[in-house]
Motif scaffolding. Sequence first.
Motif, PDB file in Angstrom:
ATOM      1  N   MET A   1       3.988  -0.225  -4.614  1.00 20.45           N
ATOM      2  CA  MET A   1       4.744   0.303  -5.760  1.00 20.45           C
ATOM      3  C   MET A   1       5.401  -0.847  -6.541  1.00 20.45           C
ATOM      4  N   SER A   2       5.341  -0.766  -7.870  1.00 19.79           N
ATOM      5  CA  SER A   2       5.922  -1.876  -8.624  1.00 19.79           C
ATOM      6  C   SER A   2       7.451  -1.805  -8.583  1.00 19.79           C
ATOM      7  N   LYS A   3       8.072  -3.007  -8.631  1.00 26.23           N
ATOM      8  CA  LYS A   3       9.534  -3.093  -8.482  1.00 26.23           C
ATOM      9  C   LYS A   3      10.241  -2.612  -9.738  1.00 26.23           C
ATOM     10  N   LYS A   4      11.457  -2.068  -9.527  1.00 22.87           N
ATOM     11  CA  LYS A   4      12.245  -1.609 -10.672  1.00 22.87           C
ATOM     12  C   LYS A   4      13.688  -2.060 -10.490  1.00 22.87           C
ATOM     13  N   ALA A   5      14.369  -2.219 -11.610  1.00 24.94           N
ATOM     14  CA  ALA A   5      15.820  -2.431 -11.556  1.00 24.94           C
ATOM     15  C   ALA A   5      16.467  -1.159 -12.080  1.00 24.94           C
ATOM     16  N   GLU A   6      17.665  -0.849 -11.550  1.00 27.08           N
ATOM     17  CA  GLU A   6      18.345   0.343 -12.047  1.00 27.08           C
ATOM     18  C   GLU A   6      19.610  -0.092 -12.780  1.00 27.08           C
ATOM     19  N   LEU A   7      19.769   0.372 -14.002  1.00 28.34           N
ATOM     20  CA  LEU A   7      20.955   0.040 -14.785  1.00 28.34           C
ATOM     21  C   LEU A   7      21.811   1.297 -14.907  1.00 28.34           C
ATOM     22  N   LYS A   8      23.078   1.200 -14.495  1.00 28.18           N
ATOM     23  CA  LYS A   8      23.974   2.355 -14.622  1.00 28.18           C
ATOM     24  C   LYS A   8      24.951   2.103 -15.758  1.00 28.18           C
ATOM     25  N   VAL A   9      25.035   3.031 -16.677  1.00 28.72           N
ATOM     26  CA  VAL A   9      26.017   2.951 -17.765  1.00 28.72           C
ATOM     27  C   VAL A   9      26.730   4.298 -17.777  1.00 28.72           C
ATOM     28  N   GLY A  10      28.008   4.303 -17.430  1.00 29.93           N
ATOM     29  CA  GLY A  10      28.721   5.572 -17.283  1.00 29.93           C
ATOM     30  C   GLY A  10      28.034   6.394 -16.196  1.00 29.93           C
ATOM     31  N   ASP A  11      27.744   7.661 -16.505  1.00 28.33           N
ATOM     32  CA  ASP A  11      27.103   8.483 -15.473  1.00 28.33           C
ATOM     33  C   ASP A  11      25.578   8.549 -15.648  1.00 28.33           C
ATOM     34  N   LYS A  12      25.048   7.691 -16.529  1.00 26.18           N
ATOM     35  CA  LYS A  12      23.592   7.706 -16.723  1.00 26.18           C
ATOM     36  C   LYS A  12      22.962   6.482 -16.057  1.00 26.18           C
ATOM     37  N   SER A  13      21.754   6.642 -15.577  1.00 25.13           N
ATOM     38  CA  SER A  13      21.077   5.446 -15.051  1.00 25.13           C
ATOM     39  C   SER A  13      19.678   5.345 -15.647  1.00 25.13           C
ATOM     40  N   TYR A  14      19.236   4.112 -15.773  1.00 26.97           N
ATOM     41  CA  TYR A  14      17.947   3.825 -16.418  1.00 26.97           C
ATOM     42  C   TYR A  14      17.121   2.957 -15.472  1.00 26.97           C
ATOM     43  N   ASP A  15      15.859   3.316 -15.310  1.00 27.08           N
ATOM     44  CA  ASP A  15      14.944   2.491 -14.502  1.00 27.08           C
ATOM     45  C   ASP A  15      14.269   1.472 -15.402  1.00 27.08           C
ATOM     46  N   LEU A  16      14.353   0.215 -15.013  1.00 25.77           N
ATOM     47  CA  LEU A  16      13.752  -0.841 -15.832  1.00 25.77           C
ATOM     48  C   LEU A  16      12.694  -1.562 -14.992  1.00 25.77           C
ATOM     49  N   PRO A  17      11.452  -1.645 -15.481  1.00 22.48           N
ATOM     50  CA  PRO A  17      10.412  -2.307 -14.696  1.00 22.48           C
ATOM     51  C   PRO A  17      10.719  -3.792 -14.488  1.00 22.48           C
ATOM     52  N   ILE A  18      10.298  -4.324 -13.354  1.00 20.38           N
ATOM     53  CA  ILE A  18      10.434  -5.773 -13.119  1.00 20.38           C
ATOM     54  C   ILE A  18       9.048  -6.397 -13.246  1.00 20.38           C
ATOM     55  N   ILE A  19       8.965  -7.403 -14.115  1.00 23.81           N
ATOM     56  CA  ILE A  19       7.688  -8.098 -14.345  1.00 23.81           C
ATOM     57  C   ILE A  19       7.684  -9.365 -13.484  1.00 23.81           C
ATOM     58  N   GLU A  20       6.568  -9.604 -12.776  1.00 20.18           N
ATOM     59  CA  GLU A  20       6.497 -10.808 -11.921  1.00 20.18           C
ATOM     60  C   GLU A  20       5.471 -11.781 -12.462  1.00 20.18           C
ATOM     61  N   GLY A  21       5.819 -13.063 -12.403  1.00 22.80           N
ATOM     62  CA  GLY A  21       4.890 -14.111 -12.841  1.00 22.80           C
ATOM     63  C   GLY A  21       4.093 -14.659 -11.665  1.00 22.80           C
ATOM     64  N   THR A  22       3.156 -15.569 -11.971  1.00 21.88           N
ATOM     65  CA  THR A  22       2.299 -16.169 -10.942  1.00 21.88           C
ATOM     66  C   THR A  22       3.115 -16.837  -9.842  1.00 21.88           C
ATOM     67  N   GLU A  23       4.236 -17.452 -10.216  1.00 28.45           N
ATOM     68  CA  GLU A  23       5.033 -18.215  -9.254  1.00 28.45           C
ATOM     69  C   GLU A  23       6.229 -17.394  -8.765  1.00 28.45           C
ATOM     70  N   ASN A  24       6.077 -16.059  -8.816  1.00 28.57           N
ATOM     71  CA  ASN A  24       7.105 -15.114  -8.351  1.00 28.57           C
ATOM     72  C   ASN A  24       8.384 -15.110  -9.178  1.00 28.57           C
ATOM     73  N   GLU A  25       8.345 -15.662 -10.383  1.00 28.84           N
ATOM     74  CA  GLU A  25       9.525 -15.499 -11.232  1.00 28.84           C
ATOM     75  C   GLU A  25       9.583 -14.041 -11.624  1.00 28.84           C
ATOM     76  N   GLN A  26      10.797 -13.513 -11.760  1.00 26.84           N
ATOM     77  CA  GLN A  26      10.934 -12.087 -12.037  1.00 26.84           C
ATOM     78  C   GLN A  26      11.782 -11.869 -13.282  1.00 26.84           C
ATOM     79  N   GLY A  27      11.399 -10.896 -14.073  1.00 24.22           N
ATOM     80  CA  GLY A  27      12.158 -10.575 -15.281  1.00 24.22           C
ATOM     81  C   GLY A  27      12.287  -9.075 -15.428  1.00 24.22           C
ATOM     82  N   ILE A  28      13.452  -8.625 -15.889  1.00 22.17           N
ATOM     83  CA  ILE A  28      13.659  -7.193 -16.125  1.00 22.17           C
ATOM     84  C   ILE A  28      13.155  -6.856 -17.521  1.00 22.17           C
ATOM     85  N   ASP A  29      12.243  -5.920 -17.603  1.00 19.27           N
ATOM     86  CA  ASP A  29      11.649  -5.549 -18.897  1.00 19.27           C
ATOM     87  C   ASP A  29      12.566  -4.521 -19.579  1.00 19.27           C
ATOM     88  N   ILE A  30      13.235  -4.974 -20.665  1.00 18.92           N
ATOM     89  CA  ILE A  30      14.209  -4.086 -21.328  1.00 18.92           C
ATOM     90  C   ILE A  30      13.645  -3.538 -22.649  1.00 18.92           C
TER      91      ILE A  30
END
Length: 428
Positions: A1-30
């Motif tokens: 399963m692909s990794k996700k980050a969860e962002l909570k703002v007030g009582d809402k939460s948003y799932d944000l995909p995590i993109i991985e590079g060849t050398e395992n660098e990770q970025g949150i796709d916003i």
Amino acid sequence: MSKKAELKVGDKSYDLPIIEGTENEQGIDIAKLRGESGLITLDPGFKNTGSTKSAITFLDGEKGILRYRGYAIEDLAENSTFIEVSYLLIYGELPTPEQLTKFENEIKFHTLVHEDIKTILEGFPSNSHPMGVLSSLVTSLTAFYPESLDPNRSADKVNLSIIRILAKMPTFAAWAYKNEVGHPVNYPDNNLNYCSNFLKMMFALPAEDYEVDPVIANALDKLLILHADHEQNCSTSTVRIVGSSQASLYASISAGINALWGPLHGGANSAVINMLENIQKDGGDTKKWMAKAKDKDDPFRLMGFGHRVYKNFDPRAKIIKKAADDVLQKLGVNDPILDIAKGLEEVALNDDYFVERKLYPNVDFYSGIIYRALGIPVDMFTVMFALGRLPGWIAQWKEMRENHEPIGRPRQIYTGQGERKYVSVNDR
Ligand code: CMC
């Protein structure tokens, strides 16, 4: 399963995909965050913002790693040539012998520039800064090759623009220098390799024979390799963002040249020499200048120190420091400012202010000393950087175009006045 980050703002939460590079660098796709939440992310100076996925250059600032298309910079600087590295960056693989010969010959075929460009050059006053002249001459190519303006032209035609700019940039760079010193220009000599041809156009005088010194040509070739790409720095991001509007390759590269010019970017190599000369004139007291660099009320910064990405050491600076020793020795040059530079480095590397902030010598700290030993004047140092960075800019522009990236257009947080009524001038 692909990794996700969860962002909570007030009582809402948003799932944000995590993109991985060849050398395992990770970025949150916003990318979808604003549509879902109305929120943007704020990061002045893009200190922690990825603007693209790129397969060209890998850089790990914590470990001091720099690789072009997977090849270590140390390996390329030691064993390759600038033309081969240009091919690697632009087309993705090292060339076969046949591909390399073809590439070199194509470049040689296009080194000459239209005679009318001389008229443009003559319009600049002598003493014009060569970076301004260079960027103007590069833009002028859009007038000589108007087909380059067509964003839908074929890959072959795009490639012709690539070859043309690679071929003509040394001619423009040498001519920008000739204009600055008020001397007649020299035409390209296609019997020579890339760097030797440039050096001859820059230094040959009408009444004298000029033989290119191979020590100088090889040192310049190595310096150009070290500058050839550096992922999404200020000038490269500029090239990509200008190109994202479907502006031509020439217009995009010209914008990159202007972005490189500033003293916090490519202009630092000239600033380092000016700084070292000032320290020398001032008696060479490195501790005094270190104190100035640390004083928050003093605008002075230690030029050639610090880097947005490298927080351990700049691998290019290591190679250049050694090259500076070699070149000065081979050319029999004894430059006292090399000793001042080494003294400053030693003091800085042991100073809490610099250690805590992870400030190390960068590529520009020693490169100016080599350029000086090669006889290149200070105003031309940043032009040398532009010559070196050209294949990187081209590769990044081409990748952006081939990936059909959208137009670059950041958001902002508005902090100005709320809505108000216009009051006519007589009522104010
Ligand atoms: N001398 C003194 N203090 C410095 C220096 C320096 N050269 N560089 C950074 N600092 C301090 C800065 O004052 C700040 O301190 P504090 O946290 O107390 O406010 C801290 O270090 C972080 O600096 P920053 O300006 O927030 O870092 P940045 O990532 O925005 O800037 C830089 C990077 C390269 C612009 C900066 O280090 C600098 O101005 N260096 C001198 C210019 C230079 O050599 N530029 C060439 C860069 S390499 C070639 C290229 O790729 O263009």
